[in-house]
Enzyme design. Structure first.
Site, PDB file in Angstrom:
ATOM      1  N   VAL A 129      10.940  -6.996   9.560  1.00 30.92           N
ATOM      2  CA  VAL A 129      12.088  -6.084   9.633  1.00 30.92           C
ATOM      3  C   VAL A 129      11.781  -5.039  10.712  1.00 30.92           C
ATOM      4  O   VAL A 129      10.680  -4.471  10.742  1.00 30.92           O
ATOM      5  CB  VAL A 129      12.351  -5.407   8.273  1.00 30.92           C
ATOM      6  CG1 VAL A 129      13.505  -4.422   8.370  1.00 30.92           C
ATOM      7  CG2 VAL A 129      12.625  -6.458   7.202  1.00 30.92           C
ATOM      8  N   MET A 167       0.841  -1.204   0.000  1.00 30.15           N
ATOM      9  CA  MET A 167       0.000   0.000   0.000  1.00 30.15           C
ATOM     10  C   MET A 167       0.877   1.254   0.000  1.00 30.15           C
ATOM     11  O   MET A 167       0.409   2.346   0.361  1.00 30.15           O
ATOM     12  CB  MET A 167      -0.942  -0.005   1.204  1.00 30.15           C
ATOM     13  CG  MET A 167      -1.907  -1.193   1.147  1.00 30.15           C
ATOM     14  SD  MET A 167      -3.430  -0.925   2.060  1.00 30.15           S
ATOM     15  CE  MET A 167      -2.816  -0.712   3.693  1.00 30.15           C
ATOM     16  N   GLY A 168       2.151   1.109  -0.397  1.00 33.48           N
ATOM     17  CA  GLY A 168       3.020   2.282  -0.510  1.00 33.48           C
ATOM     18  C   GLY A 168       3.548   2.757   0.829  1.00 33.48           C
ATOM     19  O   GLY A 168       3.507   2.024   1.818  1.00 33.48           O
ATOM     20  N   LYS A 191       5.028  -9.556   9.361  1.00 35.98           N
ATOM     21  CA  LYS A 191       4.499  -8.433  10.148  1.00 35.98           C
ATOM     22  C   LYS A 191       2.971  -8.528  10.216  1.00 35.98           C
ATOM     23  O   LYS A 191       2.365  -8.285  11.252  1.00 35.98           O
ATOM     24  CB  LYS A 191       4.962  -7.137   9.483  1.00 35.98           C
ATOM     25  CG  LYS A 191       4.197  -5.906   9.828  1.00 35.98           C
ATOM     26  CD  LYS A 191       4.677  -5.353  11.138  1.00 35.98           C
ATOM     27  CE  LYS A 191       3.837  -4.200  11.624  1.00 35.98           C
ATOM     28  NZ  LYS A 191       3.016  -3.531  10.665  1.00 35.98           N
ATOM     29  N   ASP A 192       2.370  -8.879   9.065  1.00 36.57           N
ATOM     30  CA  ASP A 192       0.921  -9.073   8.995  1.00 36.57           C
ATOM     31  C   ASP A 192       0.669 -10.584   8.981  1.00 36.57           C
ATOM     32  O   ASP A 192       0.293 -11.163   7.964  1.00 36.57           O
ATOM     33  CB  ASP A 192       0.361  -8.388   7.756  1.00 36.57           C
ATOM     34  CG  ASP A 192       0.613  -6.894   7.797  1.00 36.57           C
ATOM     35  OD1 ASP A 192      -0.189  -6.181   8.389  1.00 36.57           O
ATOM     36  OD2 ASP A 192       1.656  -6.449   7.268  1.00 36.57           O
ATOM     37  N   HIS A 211       9.245  -3.390   3.224  1.00 36.69           N
ATOM     38  CA  HIS A 211       8.843  -3.643   1.840  1.00 36.69           C
ATOM     39  C   HIS A 211      10.066  -4.022   0.989  1.00 36.69           C
ATOM     40  O   HIS A 211      10.008  -4.954   0.198  1.00 36.69           O
ATOM     41  CB  HIS A 211       8.189  -2.400   1.232  1.00 36.69           C
ATOM     42  CG  HIS A 211       6.941  -1.939   1.927  1.00 36.69           C
ATOM     43  ND1 HIS A 211       6.886  -0.785   2.675  1.00 36.69           N
ATOM     44  CD2 HIS A 211       5.691  -2.473   1.990  1.00 36.69           C
ATOM     45  CE1 HIS A 211       5.661  -0.629   3.153  1.00 36.69           C
ATOM     46  NE2 HIS A 211       4.917  -1.639   2.761  1.00 36.69           N
ATOM     47  N   SER A 259       4.260   1.447   7.790  1.00 37.74           N
ATOM     48  CA  SER A 259       3.949   2.754   7.189  1.00 37.74           C
ATOM     49  C   SER A 259       3.269   3.649   8.224  1.00 37.74           C
ATOM     50  O   SER A 259       3.448   4.867   8.225  1.00 37.74           O
ATOM     51  CB  SER A 259       3.017   2.563   5.992  1.00 37.74           C
ATOM     52  OG  SER A 259       3.600   1.676   5.065  1.00 37.74           O
ATOM     53  N   ARG A 260       2.503   3.043   9.131  1.00 39.24           N
ATOM     54  CA  ARG A 260       1.774   3.812  10.143  1.00 39.24           C
ATOM     55  C   ARG A 260       2.703   4.462  11.168  1.00 39.24           C
ATOM     56  O   ARG A 260       2.286   5.381  11.874  1.00 39.24           O
ATOM     57  CB  ARG A 260       0.763   2.916  10.866  1.00 39.24           C
ATOM     58  CG  ARG A 260      -0.449   2.574  10.032  1.00 39.24           C
ATOM     59  CD  ARG A 260      -1.578   2.060  10.894  1.00 39.24           C
ATOM     60  NE  ARG A 260      -2.832   2.020  10.153  1.00 39.24           N
ATOM     61  CZ  ARG A 260      -3.228   1.004   9.392  1.00 39.24           C
ATOM     62  NH1 ARG A 260      -2.456  -0.059   9.288  1.00 39.24           N
ATOM     63  NH2 ARG A 260      -4.375   1.058   8.753  1.00 39.24           N
ATOM     64  N   LEU A 300       6.656   3.196   1.273  1.00 32.24           N
ATOM     65  CA  LEU A 300       7.600   2.066   1.333  1.00 32.24           C
ATOM     66  C   LEU A 300       8.734   2.313   2.329  1.00 32.24           C
ATOM     67  O   LEU A 300       9.235   3.414   2.466  1.00 32.24           O
ATOM     68  CB  LEU A 300       8.195   1.809  -0.059  1.00 32.24           C
ATOM     69  CG  LEU A 300       7.187   1.465  -1.159  1.00 32.24           C
ATOM     70  CD1 LEU A 300       7.913   1.225  -2.490  1.00 32.24           C
ATOM     71  CD2 LEU A 300       6.329   0.256  -0.802  1.00 32.24           C
TER      72      LEU A 300
END
Ligand code: AMP
Length: 285
Positions: free
Chosen positions: A179, A30-31, A152-153, A37, A189-190, A33
Protein backbone atom coordinates in the site's frame (compact mmCIF):
# COMPACT_ATOMS: atom_id res chain seq x y z
CA UNK A 1 -12.77 -5.98 19.90
CA UNK A 2 -11.18 -8.28 22.44
CA UNK A 3 -7.84 -7.14 23.91
CA UNK A 4 -5.36 -9.62 25.35
CA UNK A 5 -1.79 -9.50 26.60
CA UNK A 6 -0.86 -12.94 27.89
CA UNK A 7 0.23 -15.93 25.82
CA UNK A 8 -2.20 -18.15 27.74
CA UNK A 9 -5.28 -16.04 26.98
CA UNK A 10 -4.19 -15.64 23.36
CA UNK A 11 -3.69 -19.40 22.92
CA UNK A 12 -7.08 -20.06 24.49
CA UNK A 13 -8.84 -17.47 22.32
CA UNK A 14 -7.42 -18.94 19.08
CA UNK A 15 -8.25 -22.48 20.22
CA UNK A 16 -11.83 -21.59 21.10
CA UNK A 17 -12.33 -19.93 17.69
CA UNK A 18 -11.12 -23.05 15.92
CA UNK A 19 -13.30 -25.22 18.16
CA UNK A 20 -16.28 -23.12 17.03
CA UNK A 21 -15.37 -23.93 13.42
CA UNK A 22 -13.79 -20.58 12.54
CA UNK A 23 -10.41 -20.02 10.93
CA UNK A 24 -7.98 -17.68 12.63
CA UNK A 25 -6.33 -15.01 10.47
CA UNK A 26 -3.15 -13.88 12.22
CA UNK A 27 -1.71 -10.46 11.36
CA UNK A 28 1.63 -9.86 13.10
CA UNK A 29 2.68 -6.20 13.39
CA UNK A 30 5.02 -3.95 15.34
CA UNK A 31 2.34 -1.25 15.75
CA UNK A 32 2.34 2.38 14.60
CA UNK A 33 -0.46 1.08 12.41
CA UNK A 34 -1.18 2.61 9.02
CA UNK A 35 -3.20 1.73 5.93
CA UNK A 36 -0.67 -0.98 4.96
CA UNK A 37 -1.50 -2.84 8.18
CA UNK A 38 -5.22 -2.17 7.76
CA UNK A 39 -5.09 -3.76 4.30
CA UNK A 40 -3.92 -6.99 5.97
CA UNK A 41 -6.75 -6.85 8.54
CA UNK A 42 -9.22 -6.32 5.71
CA UNK A 43 -7.77 -9.15 3.60
CA UNK A 44 -8.21 -11.52 6.56
CA UNK A 45 -11.75 -10.26 7.12
CA UNK A 46 -12.61 -10.72 3.44
CA UNK A 47 -11.41 -14.31 3.62
CA UNK A 48 -13.88 -14.84 6.45
CA UNK A 49 -11.21 -15.32 9.12
CA UNK A 50 -11.43 -14.27 12.75
CA UNK A 51 -8.85 -11.47 12.68
CA UNK A 52 -6.23 -11.77 15.41
CA UNK A 53 -3.66 -8.97 15.20
CA UNK A 54 -0.55 -8.80 17.33
CA UNK A 55 1.47 -5.72 18.20
CA UNK A 56 4.93 -6.44 19.49
CA UNK A 57 8.06 -4.41 18.83
CA UNK A 58 10.42 -7.35 18.78
CA UNK A 59 13.81 -6.23 20.11
CA UNK A 60 15.53 -9.37 18.82
CA UNK A 61 15.10 -8.33 15.20
CA UNK A 62 16.76 -4.94 15.68
CA UNK A 63 20.49 -5.10 15.17
CA UNK A 64 20.82 -1.45 16.17
CA UNK A 65 19.65 -0.27 19.61
CA UNK A 66 19.20 3.30 18.34
CA UNK A 67 16.79 2.02 15.68
CA UNK A 68 14.85 0.08 18.35
CA UNK A 69 14.59 3.07 20.68
CA UNK A 70 13.51 5.38 17.85
CA UNK A 71 10.89 2.95 16.51
CA UNK A 72 7.53 4.79 16.55
CA UNK A 73 4.92 3.73 19.10
CA UNK A 74 1.31 4.99 18.87
CA UNK A 75 -0.72 2.64 21.11
CA UNK A 76 -3.88 4.77 21.46
CA UNK A 77 -4.17 5.31 17.74
CA UNK A 78 -3.42 1.63 17.10
CA UNK A 79 -6.38 0.48 19.19
CA UNK A 80 -8.67 2.76 17.23
CA UNK A 81 -7.23 1.67 13.83
CA UNK A 82 -7.49 -2.02 14.68
CA UNK A 83 -11.09 -1.63 15.83
CA UNK A 84 -12.05 0.41 12.77
CA UNK A 85 -10.62 -2.15 10.37
CA UNK A 86 -12.26 -5.30 11.64
CA UNK A 87 -9.73 -6.74 14.10
CA UNK A 88 -11.60 -9.16 16.38
CA UNK A 89 -8.80 -9.66 18.88
CA UNK A 90 -5.80 -7.41 19.47
CA UNK A 91 -2.93 -9.04 21.33
CA UNK A 92 -0.21 -6.87 22.83
CA UNK A 93 2.14 -9.22 24.63
CA UNK A 94 4.65 -7.75 27.05
CA UNK A 95 8.38 -8.23 26.58
CA UNK A 96 8.40 -10.40 29.73
CA UNK A 97 5.76 -12.68 28.17
CA UNK A 98 7.45 -12.97 24.79
CA UNK A 99 11.10 -13.07 25.80
CA UNK A 100 11.33 -13.76 29.57
CA UNK A 101 15.13 -13.99 29.42
CA UNK A 102 15.69 -10.78 27.44
CA UNK A 103 18.29 -9.27 27.01
CA UNK A 104 20.03 -12.63 27.42
CA UNK A 105 19.88 -14.57 24.16
CA UNK A 106 17.45 -17.47 23.87
CA UNK A 107 18.86 -20.99 23.71
CA UNK A 108 16.63 -21.74 20.73
CA UNK A 109 16.84 -19.62 17.60
CA UNK A 110 15.11 -20.22 14.29
CA UNK A 111 17.60 -19.47 11.54
CA UNK A 112 16.59 -19.80 7.89
CA UNK A 113 19.98 -20.11 6.26
CA UNK A 114 20.98 -18.63 2.93
CA UNK A 115 18.01 -16.42 2.13
CA UNK A 116 18.46 -14.65 5.48
CA UNK A 117 21.98 -13.56 4.63
CA UNK A 118 21.39 -11.40 1.54
CA UNK A 119 19.73 -8.01 0.98
CA UNK A 120 18.24 -6.87 4.35
CA UNK A 121 20.14 -9.66 6.09
CA UNK A 122 23.51 -8.53 4.72
CA UNK A 123 23.19 -5.05 6.19
CA UNK A 124 21.37 -6.11 9.37
CA UNK A 125 23.14 -9.15 10.82
CA UNK A 126 20.81 -11.30 12.92
CA UNK A 127 17.70 -9.49 11.72
CA UNK A 128 16.03 -12.48 10.09
CA UNK A 129 16.94 -14.82 12.96
CA UNK A 130 15.01 -12.39 15.16
CA UNK A 131 12.12 -12.30 12.70
CA UNK A 132 11.95 -16.08 12.17
CA UNK A 133 12.21 -16.75 15.91
CA UNK A 134 9.44 -14.35 16.87
CA UNK A 135 7.16 -15.42 14.00
CA UNK A 136 7.70 -19.08 14.94
CA UNK A 137 6.62 -18.16 18.46
CA UNK A 138 3.55 -16.26 17.23
CA UNK A 139 2.62 -19.32 15.17
CA UNK A 140 3.22 -21.67 18.10
CA UNK A 141 0.93 -19.70 20.40
CA UNK A 142 -1.77 -19.07 17.77
CA UNK A 143 -1.82 -22.63 16.43
CA UNK A 144 -3.15 -23.56 12.98
CA UNK A 145 -4.03 -20.37 11.13
CA UNK A 146 -3.73 -18.28 8.02
CA UNK A 147 -1.03 -15.62 8.47
CA UNK A 148 -1.03 -12.37 6.53
CA UNK A 149 2.14 -10.54 5.53
CA UNK A 150 2.76 -7.50 3.30
CA UNK A 151 4.94 -7.63 0.20
CA UNK A 152 6.47 -4.39 1.48
CA UNK A 153 8.78 -6.74 3.41
CA UNK A 154 9.27 -9.06 0.47
CA UNK A 155 12.29 -10.94 1.82
CA UNK A 156 10.47 -11.49 5.12
CA UNK A 157 7.72 -13.39 3.29
CA UNK A 158 10.30 -15.57 1.51
CA UNK A 159 11.95 -16.35 4.87
CA UNK A 160 8.64 -17.11 6.61
CA UNK A 161 7.42 -19.35 3.77
CA UNK A 162 10.67 -21.32 3.88
CA UNK A 163 10.41 -21.71 7.66
CA UNK A 164 6.81 -22.94 7.36
CA UNK A 165 7.89 -25.49 4.75
CA UNK A 166 10.99 -26.66 6.63
CA UNK A 167 9.18 -27.07 9.96
CA UNK A 168 5.87 -28.35 8.46
CA UNK A 169 3.96 -25.68 10.38
CA UNK A 170 0.18 -25.71 10.00
CA UNK A 171 0.08 -22.15 8.70
CA UNK A 172 -1.05 -20.84 5.34
CA UNK A 173 1.00 -17.76 4.47
CA UNK A 174 -0.96 -15.11 2.56
CA UNK A 175 0.96 -12.26 0.92
CA UNK A 176 -0.73 -8.92 0.29
CA UNK A 177 0.25 -6.08 -2.08
CA UNK A 178 2.16 -2.97 -1.01
CA UNK A 179 0.00 0.00 0.00
CA UNK A 180 1.42 3.37 -1.06
CA UNK A 181 0.69 7.02 -0.41
CA UNK A 182 -0.77 8.93 -3.37
CA UNK A 183 2.71 10.14 -4.35
CA UNK A 184 4.12 6.60 -4.48
CA UNK A 185 5.93 6.34 -1.13
CA UNK A 186 5.36 2.86 0.34
CA UNK A 187 3.63 3.22 3.70
CA UNK A 188 5.90 2.38 6.61
CA UNK A 189 5.86 3.06 10.33
CA UNK A 190 9.35 4.51 9.84
CA UNK A 191 7.95 7.25 7.56
CA UNK A 192 6.87 8.97 10.81
CA UNK A 193 10.58 9.57 11.48
CA UNK A 194 11.16 11.49 8.22
CA UNK A 195 11.25 15.30 8.08
CA UNK A 196 9.24 16.75 5.15
CA UNK A 197 12.38 17.26 2.98
CA UNK A 198 13.63 13.74 3.81
CA UNK A 199 10.24 12.33 2.89
CA UNK A 200 10.44 14.09 -0.49
CA UNK A 201 13.87 12.55 -1.09
CA UNK A 202 12.39 9.17 -0.14
CA UNK A 203 10.09 9.33 -3.15
CA UNK A 204 13.16 8.34 -5.19
CA UNK A 205 12.67 4.72 -4.10
CA UNK A 206 9.29 4.26 -5.78
CA UNK A 207 10.45 6.45 -8.68
CA UNK A 208 13.43 4.15 -9.27
CA UNK A 209 11.18 1.10 -9.24
CA UNK A 210 8.70 2.65 -11.66
CA UNK A 211 11.56 3.60 -13.94
CA UNK A 212 12.89 0.04 -14.26
CA UNK A 213 9.37 -1.37 -14.53
CA UNK A 214 8.81 0.69 -17.64
CA UNK A 215 12.34 0.51 -19.12
CA UNK A 216 12.81 -3.27 -18.88
CA UNK A 217 16.37 -4.12 -20.08
CA UNK A 218 18.98 -6.44 -18.52
CA UNK A 219 19.33 -6.77 -14.75
CA UNK A 220 22.71 -4.99 -14.60
CA UNK A 221 21.24 -1.93 -16.36
CA UNK A 222 18.24 -1.97 -14.00
CA UNK A 223 20.52 -2.09 -10.95
CA UNK A 224 22.65 0.78 -12.22
CA UNK A 225 19.60 2.87 -13.10
CA UNK A 226 17.98 2.41 -9.67
CA UNK A 227 21.23 3.25 -7.90
CA UNK A 228 21.63 6.38 -10.01
CA UNK A 229 18.10 7.59 -9.20
CA UNK A 230 18.62 7.03 -5.47
CA UNK A 231 22.01 8.75 -5.47
CA UNK A 232 20.59 11.75 -7.33
CA UNK A 233 18.34 12.24 -4.27
CA UNK A 234 21.33 11.93 -1.95
CA UNK A 235 20.19 8.59 -0.57
CA UNK A 236 22.81 6.32 0.97
CA UNK A 237 22.11 3.10 -1.00
CA UNK A 238 22.25 -0.13 1.04
CA UNK A 239 21.34 -2.21 -2.03
CA UNK A 240 19.58 -1.92 -5.37
CA UNK A 241 19.08 -5.49 -6.55
CA UNK A 242 17.20 -7.58 -9.07
CA UNK A 243 16.65 -11.15 -7.93
CA UNK A 244 14.69 -14.33 -8.47
CA UNK A 245 11.46 -13.83 -6.45
CA UNK A 246 11.61 -17.33 -4.91
CA UNK A 247 15.31 -17.98 -4.28
CA UNK A 248 16.47 -14.34 -4.02
CA UNK A 249 19.46 -15.26 -6.20
CA UNK A 250 20.71 -12.19 -8.15
CA UNK A 251 19.62 -12.18 -11.78
CA UNK A 252 22.33 -12.38 -14.45
CA UNK A 253 22.15 -10.59 -17.75
CA UNK A 254 21.19 -13.43 -20.08
CA UNK A 255 18.01 -14.17 -18.10
CA UNK A 256 14.60 -13.14 -19.37
CA UNK A 257 11.37 -13.02 -17.36
CA UNK A 258 9.68 -11.65 -14.26
CA UNK A 259 12.01 -10.88 -11.38
CA UNK A 260 11.87 -8.74 -8.21
CA UNK A 261 13.67 -5.43 -7.82
CA UNK A 262 14.44 -4.58 -4.18
CA UNK A 263 15.86 -1.37 -2.76
CA UNK A 264 17.06 -0.15 0.61
CA UNK A 265 18.31 3.33 1.29
CA UNK A 266 19.17 5.41 4.32
CA UNK A 267 17.90 8.99 4.51
CA UNK A 268 18.99 11.07 7.50
CA UNK A 269 19.56 7.85 9.44
CA UNK A 270 16.15 6.33 8.57
CA UNK A 271 16.27 3.07 6.62
CA UNK A 272 13.58 2.74 3.95
CA UNK A 273 12.89 -0.30 1.78
CA UNK A 274 10.70 -0.89 -1.27
CA UNK A 275 10.32 -3.46 -4.04
CA UNK A 276 8.36 -4.29 -7.17
CA UNK A 277 7.95 -6.93 -9.83
CA UNK A 278 10.07 -6.12 -12.89
CA UNK A 279 10.64 -7.77 -16.23
CA UNK A 280 14.24 -8.37 -17.33
CA UNK A 281 15.23 -8.95 -20.92
CA UNK A 282 18.34 -8.80 -23.08
CA UNK A 283 19.63 -5.28 -23.80
CA UNK A 284 18.35 -3.48 -26.85
CA UNK A 285 20.86 -2.93 -29.68
P1 AMP B 1 5.55 -4.06 10.64
O1 AMP B 1 4.61 -3.49 11.66
O2 AMP B 1 6.35 -3.03 9.91
O3 AMP B 1 6.36 -5.21 11.17
O4 AMP B 1 4.62 -4.69 9.52
C1 AMP B 1 3.64 -5.64 9.84
C2 AMP B 1 3.10 -6.22 8.56
O5 AMP B 1 2.52 -5.18 7.77
C3 AMP B 1 4.19 -6.88 7.70
O6 AMP B 1 3.69 -8.06 7.12
C4 AMP B 1 4.46 -5.82 6.68
O7 AMP B 1 4.96 -6.33 5.45
C5 AMP B 1 3.08 -5.24 6.48
N1 AMP B 1 3.19 -3.90 5.89
C6 AMP B 1 3.92 -2.85 6.34
N2 AMP B 1 3.83 -1.81 5.49
C7 AMP B 1 3.03 -2.21 4.47
C8 AMP B 1 2.56 -1.60 3.27
N3 AMP B 1 2.91 -0.36 2.94
N4 AMP B 1 1.77 -2.32 2.46
C9 AMP B 1 1.43 -3.60 2.77
N5 AMP B 1 1.83 -4.23 3.89
C10 AMP B 1 2.62 -3.56 4.73
Amino acid sequence: MERLSTLGAWREYAGSQRAAGRRVGLVPTMGALHAGHSSLFEAAKQNGDVVLATIFVNPRQFNDVGDLNAYPRTPQLDHHTAEQHGVDCLVEPTLAEMWPDYPAPTSTTVSVRGISDTLEGAGRPGHFDGVASVVAKLFAVTGPCRAYFGEKDFQQIVVVRQMVRDLALDVEVVSCPIVRDGDGLALSSRNLLLSPPARTRGLALSRALRDVQSSRGPASAQRARMRQILEESDIDVAYAEVVDPVTLVPTVDDEVGERRALLAGIIDGVRLIDNAAVFVEAGRT
